[in-house]
Design an enzyme around this catalytic site. Sequence first.
Site, mmCIF file in Angstrom:
data_model
loop_
_atom_site.group_PDB
_atom_site.id
_atom_site.type_symbol
_atom_site.label_atom_id
_atom_site.label_comp_id
_atom_site.label_asym_id
_atom_site.label_seq_id
_atom_site.Cartn_x
_atom_site.Cartn_y
_atom_site.Cartn_z
ATOM 1 N N HIS A 156 57.455 43.327 26.089
ATOM 2 C CA HIS A 156 57.289 41.754 26.677
ATOM 3 C C HIS A 156 56.692 41.693 27.791
ATOM 4 O O HIS A 156 56.870 40.821 28.577
ATOM 5 C CB HIS A 156 58.998 41.358 26.972
ATOM 6 C CG HIS A 156 59.668 41.362 25.743
ATOM 7 N ND1 HIS A 156 59.947 40.643 24.520
ATOM 8 C CD2 HIS A 156 60.568 42.500 25.429
ATOM 9 C CE1 HIS A 156 60.679 40.949 23.690
ATOM 10 N NE2 HIS A 156 61.484 42.326 24.404
ATOM 11 N N SER A 277 29.865 37.778 39.103
ATOM 12 C CA SER A 277 29.830 36.493 38.973
ATOM 13 C C SER A 277 28.698 35.850 39.681
ATOM 14 O O SER A 277 28.201 36.328 40.786
ATOM 15 C CB SER A 277 31.278 35.858 39.779
ATOM 16 O OG SER A 277 31.266 34.523 40.159
ATOM 17 N N LYS A 283 33.297 39.803 42.506
ATOM 18 C CA LYS A 283 33.961 40.017 41.003
ATOM 19 C C LYS A 283 33.344 41.152 40.386
ATOM 20 O O LYS A 283 32.115 41.402 40.399
ATOM 21 C CB LYS A 283 33.792 38.476 40.278
ATOM 22 C CG LYS A 283 34.538 37.547 40.744
ATOM 23 C CD LYS A 283 35.954 37.578 40.538
ATOM 24 C CE LYS A 283 36.261 37.953 39.298
ATOM 25 N NZ LYS A 283 36.298 36.306 38.660
ATOM 26 N N GLU A 290 36.369 41.572 26.951
ATOM 27 C CA GLU A 290 36.579 40.183 26.491
ATOM 28 C C GLU A 290 35.808 39.724 25.181
ATOM 29 O O GLU A 290 36.437 39.187 24.417
ATOM 30 C CB GLU A 290 36.218 39.178 27.546
ATOM 31 C CG GLU A 290 37.189 39.525 28.721
ATOM 32 C CD GLU A 290 36.854 38.816 30.093
ATOM 33 O OE1 GLU A 290 37.593 38.893 31.098
ATOM 34 O OE2 GLU A 290 35.692 38.162 30.285
#
Length: 460
Positions: A156, A277, A283, A290
């Site tokens: 979970h 970024s 970043k 992804e």
Amino acid sequence: MAMWGGRFTEASLAEFKAFNDSIGFDYQLAQQDIAASKVWAAGLAEANLITAQEAEQLQQALQKLALKLEQDPTLPVDSGEEDIHSWVEVQLTEQLGAVARKLHTGRSRNDLVATDLRLWARDAAQAVRHSLLASVQALINFAEAAGDAVMPGYTHLQRAQPVMVAHWALAYVEMLKRDVGRLDDAVARLNVCPLGAGALAGTGVPVDRNWLAIELGFDSAAANSLDAVSDRDFVVELSAAASLCMTHVSRLSEDVVFFCSGEAGFFKLGDAISSGSSLMPQKKNPDVFELLRGKSGRILGQLVAILHVLKGLPLAYNKDMQEDKQGFFDLMQQWQQSLQVLATVLPHLTVKVDVCRQAAELGYSNATDLADYLVGKGIPFRDAHHLSGQLVLTASEQQIPLEQLTLSQMQQVSPVIRDDVYPALTLEAGMARRNALGGTSPAQVMSALTHAKVWLAAQQ
């Protein structure tokens, strides 16, 4: 040059031709079309339908064409031909004249394209298999490099019980092993030859279809001509295998994205596989994982598309089946590339051992170990579960780990608890108890790692 123009008196509308022609994508079947044509020419010669000299002329011309395509695989695209079969015939006719026009004796584009696509799919599946095994190897290497590092296991998306980092990696090895099995099963069923099935009713020339099949590397000839020209089960099976495999890759990628986040910080992304970024200098983004996660949706969409194309088709061939290729070509190429990228980037992930261990020690992940300890003292598990939960509540109210509760605090809940509870609550003790087959104990993980290596060696 159309292969069907004799009964027509008007030229095709430009709009119809643009909509109907498949040369813009089925050019990728050129080498397979040439291979099938070589075997067919030999079969025609064996049946005395062309002379040995004509067969040799065709073989040489086809080989010459294959070499041209090796230099430029996109050569057919702007030819204006309807499909790759027409293009090959035109090229041969330019070289050989009337002899080339004998090659299509007894065959149809229906059995030819079915043969070409199976040959292409078999080659593409082999490339996928190679990349799948490379991904398995990369995961095995990652597991070995992780050593005895410990991290939280989750259910979970909540910390549950400690596991070895290697155990996490080997879970994905098991998934990819099943994917190899599904791929192999699909290829085994794929490997029958439609050539000689004609348009739908079988060829009218006395060729040995089993010989044709063996020459093209198939296990056998397709048993039913109607099925042979209309079967695209192999496209569906490979698409389904790709969808499930990429679902596994997507799950792995999601884990890595989370484990590399500031909230977890278990893994570190190497600079070589990270991006930044354009606005925020701090970043360091896991774009590659992804993208791998995103590719699964694209591949699943192609599976759904081919199923919808096939679901209402009567026997035998229908032009709808031209829609079997673009999505399938894309799917197989994206699948193979995704696996190759996964194998390439995994070595650039490193485990932050101290961070992982600290996280494993928090969140009361040893509560089950406390319950197991109480069971060992003769308390029924359901009661032990309740008592352990009470102690978790006490510890959480004080915002301390379970093992920092004093003995007297623990004995207020259960007087059977003794000093030996503290060694039982360590990460090492908890994992060592998970020593049944498939567990996360160091001994079981080492055994699983050895078995994974043996399995991989047998696949080469």
